[in-house]
Design a protein around this motif. Structure first.
Motif, PDB file in Angstrom:
ATOM      1  N   ASP A 244       0.845  -1.202   0.000  1.00 32.86           N
ATOM      2  CA  ASP A 244       0.000   0.000   0.000  1.00 32.86           C
ATOM      3  C   ASP A 244       0.878   1.249   0.000  1.00 32.86           C
ATOM      4  OD1 ASP A 244      -2.300   1.435   0.089  1.00 32.86           O
ATOM      5  OD2 ASP A 244      -3.003   0.667   2.032  1.00 32.86           O
ATOM      6  N   ASP A 245       0.324   2.352  -0.458  1.00 31.88           N
ATOM      7  CA  ASP A 245       0.995   3.661  -0.438  1.00 31.88           C
ATOM      8  C   ASP A 245       2.393   3.590  -1.046  1.00 31.88           C
ATOM      9  OD1 ASP A 245      -1.265   4.318   0.948  1.00 31.88           O
ATOM     10  OD2 ASP A 245      -0.307   4.192   2.920  1.00 31.88           O
TER      11      ASP A 245
ATOM     12  N   ASP B 119       0.507   5.372  -4.426  1.00 30.85           N
ATOM     13  CA  ASP B 119      -0.117   6.292  -3.484  1.00 30.85           C
ATOM     14  C   ASP B 119      -0.838   7.426  -4.218  1.00 30.85           C
ATOM     15  OD1 ASP B 119      -0.276   6.840  -0.524  1.00 30.85           O
ATOM     16  OD2 ASP B 119       0.352   8.806  -1.293  1.00 30.85           O
TER      17      ASP B 119
ATOM     18  N   GLU C 184      -4.597   4.582  -6.549  1.00 30.30           N
ATOM     19  CA  GLU C 184      -5.645   5.053  -5.625  1.00 30.30           C
ATOM     20  C   GLU C 184      -5.834   6.558  -5.822  1.00 30.30           C
ATOM     21  OE1 GLU C 184      -4.956   3.414  -1.528  1.00 30.30           O
ATOM     22  OE2 GLU C 184      -2.984   4.312  -1.795  1.00 30.30           O
TER      23      GLU C 184
HETATM   24 MG    MG Z   1      -3.169   3.670   0.254  1.00 31.65          MG
END
Ligand code: MG
Ligand code: C2E
Ligand code: MG
Length: 642
Positions: free
Chosen positions: A543-544, A566, A598
């Motif tokens: 993630d990110d 991200d 995202e």
């Molecule tokens: Mg994220």
């Protein structure tokens, strides 16, 4: 006495007695006396000082005395009838005087005294008593009376003498005993004082040893062995002491919380030995701006500094100088190392009056400063105070969030970039506290700090899998965010097994989203956990991506399924910056990973990212996160739309 009497009698008193008889008797008596004197001399010279048997000496003495007195008796007897009244009287007086003298001189032997007195008085008295003259008879009676008195006195005197001797003897024994007791006591006393001295000496060296050891223990228990600075315990004690002193003197002091930036990378890339060298060098640099007694090592790469009498300006000046000094390049074991530091400052009594609280505030200020502007320093302020109060309230509230049913999940769809069909949903946590929604960014870090994230995370996993199993489409995936604290927990894998089993979800539908920055930590454990997760066919997303510090080699060695770019980079697209996204896409292709973008808020973003080759899209453009109950409606509408 006898010698004097007989000599005077023989040679001085003139009477009818022929000279040769007197002289013969005199010679016999004097002869006996001479033998006695020789015996006395022998005793005096040879026996007196040694331990001798007194019986034979006493027998010789007694015999000598008896012979002498018998000699005197015979002398009186033979001469009696040839003497006149006056001479007999004087002879009797002399005899009585001799007996009298014997009372004291022979008091050691009652028998000898009595025999002697009897021999010198009785024969003469009896001769006088049986004499023809009336005066002689009277003299005889007087002599016998005197003899009886002498016997009585001798009897008494000898008893007194004997008891005196006995007394003296027992006194002597007593004195001897006392003396020997005294000697024993003084010997014991000597030994006691010698043992006391030895004991005192041993005590003194023991005390010295104990105080040395106590000082060592105190030093070791209060010092950090690596840097020689105070450890937490020692530093807290120092602040407490400073608080009392400052309260008495009515002055202030500042507390600097110094956290190194980039130390973890140095430790990871160059090794712990160099990491230790860096910490020692930093500690040495800190001593240029503060007395070593006011410095402490709070944790791994965290240092604390107490600045006495400091106001805001002084504290800022010291923080500035300290930070600049830390930022200077250093050489550790032939390695050129550069790092920076972020410093938080709290003042006593302005910000807090308690040691723990002061440290906490300085730490919080540093933490806040690090988020907004790493490598700088900041002073504790009102806004931070409000945030701290809020954190405390949230922390207390979070403890009961699950039992009070305050937690819910919302779901945000992820769609395929090519045909916009739904791929799955990301579960995002919501907390309703005191009737108001609280967003994850505000409570997840708190839950991580307090360890509550383990229980909360478990709840999220269960809820999300149960929800996903109830969705109409069993092909849609569910993505669950997992915190590093959860991942590192030994019970995580068994929790995962539990969830899969109890919800009945196909593990390949479950995606765990792990924030990229965690991969900088404890690689060995992370690798083991990820392998265990992969073994269960559960998918993993980074993630990110792009915000952390993961090294390419590390990412390559861990098998991830998805990389989530991200939203900050997606938003950067509008400003024309797509370099990072392109680089990420290249890398993902290399690693054989699916890419997700995202934060898609517009059609333009979606189109651009699709054209760049991103596989999946997520963002408000498609939907904001929504409660589970609204998913089927949204799904229907979405399918109708595309
Ligand atoms: Mg994220
Ligand atoms: P994340 O995993 O990166 O989640 C995406 C975040 O971006 C979510 O914020 C989501 O609401 C937001 N977002 C999605 N699309 C857009 C968009 O188009 N524009 C904007 N501005 N934002 C968008 P949220 O829900 O506030 O979550 C924030 C972070 O909190 C998450 O980031 C995740 O790291 C963490 N988090 C959320 N739920 C959980 C959870 O259950 N467990 C753990 N450990 N962390 C969670
Ligand atoms: Mg996420």
């Amino acid at each position: 006495m006898i010698f004097l009497s007989i000599t005077v009698h023989t040679f001085v008193i003139a009477n009818e007695v022929p000279n040769n008889e007197k002289v013969t008797l005199w010679a016999i008596v004097v002869g006996i006396l001479a033998i006695r004197i020789v015996d006395l001399g022998y005793w005096y010279l040879f026996l007196r000082t040694i331990d001798y048997n007194p019986t034979s000496a006493f027998t010789r003495f007694s015999l000598g005395l008896l012979f002498t007195s018998t000699g005197w008796g015979l002398y009186c007897y033979f001469l009696f009838y040839k003497l006149d009244l006056v001479t007999i009287s004087s002879t009797l007086i002399i005899s009585c005087a001799m007996a009298c003298a014997a009372i004291s001189s022979l008091s050691s032997s009652k028998r000898l005294c009595m025999i002697y007195s009897s021999i010198v008085i009785v024969p003469l008295s009896l001769l006088a008593l049986t004499g023809e003259q009336y005066e002689l008879s009277i003299l005889g009676i007087l002599g016998l009376c005197y003899w009886l008195v002498i016997l009585f006195i001798a009897h008494k005197n000898c008893d007194i003498f004997a008891s005196t001797i006995q007394l003296k003897q027992s006194n002597y024994q007593l004195v001897q005993e006392l003396q020997s007791e005294k000697e024993v006591i003084s010997k014991i006393n000597n030994e006691l004082s010698r043992s006391n001295e030895a004991l005192d000496h041993a005590n003194a060296s023991l005390e010295l040893e104990v105080s040395k050891r106590t000082a060592d223990i105190h030093r070791l228990s209060n010092r950090d062995p690596l840097t020689g600075l105070m450890n937490r315990k020692g530093f807290l004690r120092l602040i407490n002491k400073q608080i009392s002193a400052s309260q008495q003197m009515n002055n202030r002091f500042a507390l600097l919380f110094i956290d190194l930036d980039g130390f973890k990378q140095i430790n990871d890339s160059l090794g712990h030995q160099i990491g230790d060298g860096v910490l020692e060098e930093i500690a040495e640099r800190l001593t240029r701006y503060s007395d070593i007694q006011n410095l402490g090592r709070w944790g791994g790469d965290e240092f604390v500094m107490l600045v006495p009498y400091a106001n805001t300006d002084t504290a800022i000046a010291v923080a500035h100088a300290t930070r600049s000094s830390i930022a200077l390049p250093m050489e550790v074991m032939s390695n050129q190392v550069s790092l920076n530091a972020t410093i938080g400052i709290a003042l006593f009594p302005d910000h807090a009056t308690d040691a723990q609280e002061l440290i906490q505030l300085a730490d919080l200020t540093m933490y806040d400063q690090k988020k907004s502007k790493p490598g700088s320093f900041g002073l504790f302020n009102e806004a931070l105070y409000t945030k701290l109060q809020q954190d405390i309230t949230y922390r207390d509230g979070l403890r009961n969030a699950i039992t009070n049913n305050e937690l819910t999940l919302v779901y945000q769809p992820l769609v395929h970039a090519d045909d916009l069909s739904v791929w799955g949903f990301e579960a995002l946590l919501r907390w309703t506290f005191n009737g108001k929604p609280v967003y994850p960014d505000n409570f997840i870090p708190l839950a991580e700090k307090t360890g509550l994230i383990i229980d909360i995370g478990m709840w999220v996993l269960h809820r999300a899998c149960i929800d996903a199993e109830q969705w109409s489409s069993k092909t849609h995936t569910v993505s669950v965010n997992v915190s590093i604290i959860q991942l590192m927990d030994d019970g995580f894998v068994s929790t995962l097994d539990n969830v899969i089993q109890s919800s009945g979800i196909d593990p390949s539908r479950l995606h765990l989203e792990i924030t990229e920055s965690v991969f900088a930590d404890n690689k060995k454990k992370i690798r083991a956990q990820i392998e265990a997760i992969k073994l269960r066919k559960v998918q993993i997303s980074i993630d990110d991506f792009g915000t952390g510090f993961s090294s390419l080699s590390q990412l390559q060695s861990l098998s991830f399924d998805h990389i989530k770019i991200d939203r900050a980079f997606v938003q950067g697209l509008e400003e024309g910056s797509d370099t990072i996204i392109r680089a990420t896409l290249l890398m993902a292709k290399e690693f054989n990973c699916v890419t997700v973008a995202e934060g898609i808020e517009s059609l333009a973003d979606a189109t651009k990212l699709k054209s760049m080759g991103v596989n999946l899209l997520q963002g408000y453009y498609f939907s904001k996160p929504m409660p589970n109950s609204l998913l089927s409606d949204w799904l229907q509408k979405h399918q109708d739309r595309y």
